[in-house]
Motif scaffolding. Structure first.
Motif, PDB file in Angstrom:
ATOM      1  N   PHE A  84       0.829  -1.203   0.000  1.00  0.00           N
ATOM      2  CA  PHE A  84       0.000   0.000   0.000  1.00  0.00           C
ATOM      3  C   PHE A  84       0.861   1.248   0.000  1.00  0.00           C
ATOM      4  N   GLN A  85       1.890   1.235   0.815  1.00  0.00           N
ATOM      5  CA  GLN A  85       2.750   2.409   0.930  1.00  0.00           C
ATOM      6  C   GLN A  85       3.482   2.671  -0.390  1.00  0.00           C
ATOM      7  N   GLU A  86       3.932   1.622  -1.042  1.00  0.00           N
ATOM      8  CA  GLU A  86       4.643   1.790  -2.311  1.00  0.00           C
ATOM      9  C   GLU A  86       3.713   2.242  -3.434  1.00  0.00           C
ATOM     10  N   SER A  87       2.418   1.901  -3.319  1.00  0.00           N
ATOM     11  CA  SER A  87       1.469   2.321  -4.356  1.00  0.00           C
ATOM     12  C   SER A  87       0.983   3.755  -4.141  1.00  0.00           C
ATOM     13  N   GLY A  88       1.353   4.343  -3.012  1.00  0.00           N
ATOM     14  CA  GLY A  88       0.994   5.732  -2.764  1.00  0.00           C
ATOM     15  C   GLY A  88      -0.233   5.899  -1.895  1.00  0.00           C
ATOM     16  N   ASP A  89      -0.852   4.799  -1.455  1.00  0.00           N
ATOM     17  CA  ASP A  89      -2.008   4.911  -0.563  1.00  0.00           C
ATOM     18  C   ASP A  89      -1.551   5.398   0.809  1.00  0.00           C
ATOM     19  N   VAL A  90      -2.454   6.087   1.469  1.00  0.00           N
ATOM     20  CA  VAL A  90      -2.147   6.633   2.787  1.00  0.00           C
ATOM     21  C   VAL A  90      -2.451   5.563   3.838  1.00  0.00           C
ATOM     22  N   ILE A  91      -1.503   5.344   4.734  1.00  0.00           N
ATOM     23  CA  ILE A  91      -1.702   4.392   5.833  1.00  0.00           C
ATOM     24  C   ILE A  91      -2.213   5.176   7.026  1.00  0.00           C
ATOM     25  N   PRO A  92      -3.376   4.762   7.592  1.00  0.00           N
ATOM     26  CA  PRO A  92      -3.946   5.502   8.715  1.00  0.00           C
ATOM     27  C   PRO A  92      -3.015   5.534   9.923  1.00  0.00           C
TER      28      PRO A  92
END
Length: 161
Positions: A84-92
């Motif tokens: 998720f982090q590498e795809s650019g999604d924000v981690i809560p």
């Protein structure tokens, strides 16, 4: 109501008696083997020791299952959150995948080591009363799981996986 002891085992032997006229008769002789009270006590102690060892093994295997679940879940969460982090999604909440993975794999490894130490302590107490072998299959698996957990933990720190 009193306790009943099992019947004594029987020994069956066959004897052949020569009748002297060229014929022989085979006779089946059954004798009961009676154990002394000290032999019965030794048998019961051996059986109790076996049950105790099996209970210890079951407890250690429960530690292994719990630790394996935590280690594998920690590694899986680490890889998913890393994706998720590498795809650019924000981690809560700003938790990094590394922090979550380290926490769960570390917790699983510590649990495995704690279970192994508990097993050794109980084995030490049991060995004061009876001779038992130290290296049992469940203990070997616990040592392997501890090493695997440590390797996963260190690989997350070093970002090898």
């Amino acid at each position: 109501m009193g306790t009943q002891t099992p019947e004594s085992p029987e020994q069956v032997t066959k004897e052949q008696t020569d009748l002297g006229d060229g014929h022989a008769v085979q006779v089946k002789v059954t004798t009961k083997v009676v154990k002394s009270s000290s032999e019965l006590a030794a048998d019961r102690t051996d059986l109790a020791t076996g049950r105790t060892l099996m209970a210890m093994d079951r407890s250690l295997m429960a530690w292994i299952r719990t630790s394996l679940s935590m280690i594998s879940f920690g590694f899986t969460i680490y890889k998913v959150l890393q994706g998720f982090q590498e795809s650019g999604d924000v981690i809560p909440h700003g938790y990094s995948p590394r922090t979550v993975g380290l926490f769960l794999t570390g917790l699983g490894t510590v649990a495995m080591v704690a279970g192994t130490v508990e097993y050794f302590e109980r084995l030490k107490i049991l060995r004061e009363y009876h001779t038992v072998k130290t290296w049992r299959a469940s203990l070997v698996m616990a040592v392997i799981m501890s090493a695997v957990g440590l390797l996963v933990f260190l690989s997350i720190i070093a970002k090898l996986l």
